[in-house]
Design a protein around this motif. Sequence first.
Motif, short mmCIF file in Angstrom:
data_model
loop_
_atom_site.label_atom_id
_atom_site.label_comp_id
_atom_site.label_asym_id
_atom_site.label_seq_id
_atom_site.Cartn_x
_atom_site.Cartn_y
_atom_site.Cartn_z
N SER A 52 0.84 -1.20 0.00
CA SER A 52 0.00 0.00 0.00
C SER A 52 0.87 1.25 0.00
CB SER A 52 -0.92 0.01 1.21
OG SER A 52 -0.15 0.04 2.38
N SER A 53 0.53 2.17 -0.89
CA SER A 53 1.28 3.43 -0.96
C SER A 53 0.36 4.63 -1.16
CB SER A 53 2.29 3.35 -2.11
OG SER A 53 1.60 3.17 -3.33
N GLN A 54 -0.95 4.48 -0.92
CA GLN A 54 -1.91 5.54 -1.18
C GLN A 54 -2.15 6.43 0.03
OE1 GLN A 54 -2.83 2.34 -0.80
NE2 GLN A 54 -4.65 2.21 0.46
N TYR A 55 -1.29 6.37 1.04
CA TYR A 55 -1.53 7.13 2.26
C TYR A 55 -0.88 8.50 2.21
CZ TYR A 55 -3.16 2.75 4.15
OH TYR A 55 -3.85 1.59 4.35
N SER A 56 -1.52 9.43 2.88
CA SER A 56 -0.95 10.77 3.01
C SER A 56 0.16 10.73 4.05
CB SER A 56 -2.04 11.75 3.45
OG SER A 56 -2.47 11.44 4.76
N PRO A 57 1.01 11.73 4.09
CA PRO A 57 2.08 11.73 5.10
C PRO A 57 1.54 11.70 6.53
CG PRO A 57 2.57 13.31 3.38
CD PRO A 57 1.20 12.80 3.11
N ALA A 58 0.41 12.34 6.78
CA ALA A 58 -0.17 12.32 8.12
C ALA A 58 -0.65 10.92 8.49
CB ALA A 58 -1.32 13.31 8.22
N ALA A 59 -1.29 10.23 7.54
CA ALA A 59 -1.76 8.87 7.79
C ALA A 59 -0.58 7.91 7.99
CB ALA A 59 -2.64 8.39 6.65
N LYS A 60 0.49 8.12 7.22
CA LYS A 60 1.69 7.29 7.39
C LYS A 60 2.30 7.51 8.76
CE LYS A 60 3.08 6.77 2.60
NZ LYS A 60 4.12 7.02 1.58
N ALA A 61 2.27 8.74 9.25
CA ALA A 61 2.82 9.04 10.58
C ALA A 61 2.01 8.34 11.67
CB ALA A 61 2.86 10.54 10.81
N VAL A 62 0.68 8.33 11.49
CA VAL A 62 -0.17 7.64 12.49
C VAL A 62 0.11 6.15 12.49
CG1 VAL A 62 -2.56 7.05 13.02
CG2 VAL A 62 -1.97 9.40 12.44
N LEU A 63 0.21 5.57 11.30
CA LEU A 63 0.52 4.13 11.21
C LEU A 63 1.89 3.83 11.80
CD1 LEU A 63 -0.83 3.24 7.65
CD2 LEU A 63 -1.78 2.53 9.84
N ARG A 64 2.85 4.69 11.51
CA ARG A 64 4.21 4.49 12.03
C ARG A 64 4.21 4.52 13.55
NH1 ARG A 64 6.97 8.23 9.25
NH2 ARG A 64 7.47 6.70 7.66
N GLN A 68 5.30 1.49 15.94
CA GLN A 68 6.38 1.70 16.90
C GLN A 68 5.93 1.38 18.32
OE1 GLN A 68 7.58 5.73 16.08
NE2 GLN A 68 9.13 5.10 14.59
N SER A 69 4.69 1.68 18.65
CA SER A 69 4.20 1.33 19.98
C SER A 69 4.09 -0.18 20.13
CB SER A 69 2.87 2.01 20.28
OG SER A 69 1.84 1.47 19.49
N LEU A 70 3.71 -0.87 19.06
CA LEU A 70 3.70 -2.34 19.10
C LEU A 70 5.11 -2.88 19.29
CD1 LEU A 70 1.15 -3.44 16.37
CD2 LEU A 70 1.08 -3.98 18.80
N ALA A 71 6.08 -2.28 18.60
CA ALA A 71 7.47 -2.73 18.73
C ALA A 71 7.98 -2.53 20.15
CB ALA A 71 8.36 -2.00 17.74
N ALA A 72 7.64 -1.40 20.77
CA ALA A 72 8.04 -1.16 22.15
C ALA A 72 7.36 -2.16 23.09
CB ALA A 72 7.71 0.27 22.55
N GLY A 73 6.10 -2.43 22.84
CA GLY A 73 5.39 -3.41 23.64
C GLY A 73 5.96 -4.81 23.47
N MET A 74 6.43 -5.12 22.27
CA MET A 74 7.03 -6.43 22.02
C MET A 74 8.30 -6.60 22.85
SD MET A 74 6.23 -9.08 20.28
CE MET A 74 5.18 -8.53 18.98
N GLN A 75 9.07 -5.52 23.00
CA GLN A 75 10.27 -5.59 23.85
C GLN A 75 9.88 -5.85 25.30
OE1 GLN A 75 13.48 -5.61 22.97
NE2 GLN A 75 13.99 -5.94 25.10
N ILE A 76 8.81 -5.23 25.75
CA ILE A 76 8.34 -5.46 27.13
C ILE A 76 7.89 -6.91 27.29
CG2 ILE A 76 6.53 -4.84 28.78
CD1 ILE A 76 6.72 -1.97 27.61
#
Length: 126
Positions: A52-64, A68-76
């Motif tokens: 998927s590449s149809q996202y706006s920069p703001a939507a990409k930032a929200v997804l990112r 990232q919060s999932l990745a931090a939770g995975m470390q926990i």
Amino acid sequence: MQDPVKAQLDLVEQQFNQVAAFLANGDALQLQTASQSLQSLGLELAKLLQTSSQYSPAAKAVLRRRVQSLAAGMQILRDNLSRRAAYTDQALAVVVPVAEKSTYSAGSSVYGSVARQTGAFKVLAA
């Protein structure tokens, strides 16, 4: 209709929360199946994110941020799993004690050791 990437991310977050709950409860069998399900959902999410590449920069930032919060939770979760494993090892050592190390030898492995050489025949000549 909801975006497929956001829907898949919601599923991954739900499964992540379920894995965390099973880990906190100490339910090993359900933790194993939930972890396998989380892995497959994560792989599907990764495929969707690559295509998927149809996202706006703001939507990409929200997804990112969500990823990232999932990745931090995975470390926990990984740290908690290590703590649970150490706790289980200590409890097992109480129930099934291991043999003490010998005072006069360097110790042996669980399955035995190789016999020590005397040193009398260091060189073999024909």
